[in-house]
Design an enzyme around this catalytic site. Structure first.
Site, PDB file in Angstrom:
ATOM      1  N   HIS A 170     -49.094 -20.670  14.770  1.00  0.00           N
ATOM      2  CA  HIS A 170     -49.786 -21.911  14.388  1.00  0.00           C
ATOM      3  C   HIS A 170     -48.788 -22.905  13.795  1.00  0.00           C
ATOM      4  CE1 HIS A 170     -53.999 -23.561  13.156  1.00  0.00           C
ATOM      5  NE2 HIS A 170     -53.190 -24.532  13.556  1.00  0.00           N
ATOM      6  N   GLU A 198     -56.562 -15.634  11.890  1.00  0.00           N
ATOM      7  CA  GLU A 198     -55.168 -15.911  11.551  1.00  0.00           C
ATOM      8  C   GLU A 198     -54.844 -15.389  10.163  1.00  0.00           C
ATOM      9  OE1 GLU A 198     -54.265 -20.047  12.180  1.00  0.00           O
ATOM     10  OE2 GLU A 198     -54.594 -19.909  14.332  1.00  0.00           O
ATOM     11  N   ARG A 220     -57.323 -24.866  18.724  1.00  0.00           N
ATOM     12  CA  ARG A 220     -57.992 -24.043  17.732  1.00  0.00           C
ATOM     13  C   ARG A 220     -58.236 -22.650  18.301  1.00  0.00           C
ATOM     14  NH1 ARG A 220     -56.318 -26.522  14.388  1.00  0.00           N
ATOM     15  NH2 ARG A 220     -57.264 -27.659  12.656  1.00  0.00           N
TER      16      ARG A 220
END
Length: 321
Positions: A285, A266, A237
């Site tokens: 990601h 993000e 994370r």
């Protein structure tokens, strides 16, 4: 009157998951492809269950779901949903607990190998007519015999240890919730104190949830305790690593390199200094974005909803609130 359950799918999932609903006469479903909060607000009011990937689901929207009984997260993290609202409304939250371990573990190895073998530099040398400069290029690093620390030893950490042992690495594990016998049985060495173990560690892979305790866990003070040749990988994370401190540490040669699949914000902002730092290897990601994993996650996301209404849901897939 129809007794069918209405399922709202926020963000598309693999078609194999959709087929589970299409083949089951007890469900209707609707897919929201573009994330628009007003659209979700309108449609959540009539749904019995929903699936969600990375979209934010704030409490004021959850509160509108008066019929909502289950939220199925496509993945294992759930910091994008308001847990207080879920608990208040007595909604069950599930995760795809078994789907992404292999994909993420392989992605960690992919990042480690790219950093250690200086992929970009060596690839550039050949493609740009610098083949004869090979003896001038910095040497690469072997994984063999290196000490790697896996911080967080859930399913992903346990998938990663198998791959590290395959490269004949020495694996240390930090996880206060996993006993020493379990770690030892899988070939690892338990460490009780993260900070005190860093002086002997060559590589670190983070597999922790983002909590108040883990936010900015890896900061400049902790990095200064690491070896100069240390490599940090974060496929867990964003926010666990302080990105400003990491950029500084790389620029000051406090550590060798880093690999990030996740970011504090993000997508990362254009002024994030790590985007221009050639000592960090980045991916958007996508650690779990293998074809096989997306199929597993799509199916498990929907199966969790079906199992909930059939009262067959495994406890291991329910988030404890």
């Amino acid at each position: 009157m129809s007794n069918k359950k209405n399922i709202l799918i926020i963000q598309p999932i693999h078609e194999e998951g959709i087929r589970l609903l299409e083949s089951n006469p007890n469900y209707n479903y609707e897919i929201i492809e573009e994330i628009k909060l007003d659209d979700i607000k309108n449609k959540i009011q009539n749904c019995d269950g929903l699936s969600i990937r990375t979209a934010k689901l704030p409490g004021e929207i959850i509160d509108l779901g008066k019929k909502l009984k289950v939220i199925s997260r496509h993945g294992v993290g759930y910091d994008n949903v308001d847990l207080a609202a879920i608990k208040k409304n007595k909604i069950t939250l599930t995760i795809t607990a078994t789907a992404n371990a292999v994909a993420v573990a392989e992605h960690v190895m992919f990042m480690l190998l790219n950093i250690c073998k200086r992929k970009s530099m060596y690839d550039d040398a050949v493609k740009n007519g610098k083949f004869n400069d090979r003896n001038k290029l910095p040497k690469t690093i072997e994984l063999w015999g290196k000490n790697i620390l896996i911080a967080g030893f859930g399913r992903i950490g346990q998938a990663l240890i198998k791959r590290c042992l395959g490269f004949e690495m020495n694996v240390f594990v930090y996880d206060p919730f996993i006993n020493e016998e379990k770690i030892k049985s899988l070939g690892g060495i338990k460490v009780d104190n993260l900070e005190n173990s860093l002086s002997k560690i060559d590589m670190i892979s983070l597999h922790l949830p983002l909590t108040n305790e883990t936010k900015n866990l890896i900061d400049i003070n902790l990095i200064k305790k690491m070896k100069k040749n240390c490599i940090i990988i974060n496929a867990a994370r964003g926010g666990i690593i302080n990105e400003i401190d990491l950029d500084r540490a790389l620029n000051e040669n406090l550590i060798f390199g880093a690999g990030l699949d996740v970011f504090d914000i993000e997508p990362p902002k254009e002024d994030n200094p790590l985007l221009k730092n050639d000592k960090v290897f980045l991916s958007p990601h996508t650690a779990a974005f293998t074809e096989e994993c997306m199929k597993r996650m799509g199916k498990e996301t929907i199966q969790n909803i079906i199992d909930f209404f059939d009262e067959k849901l495994e406890k291991s897939k329910i988030v404890k609130l």
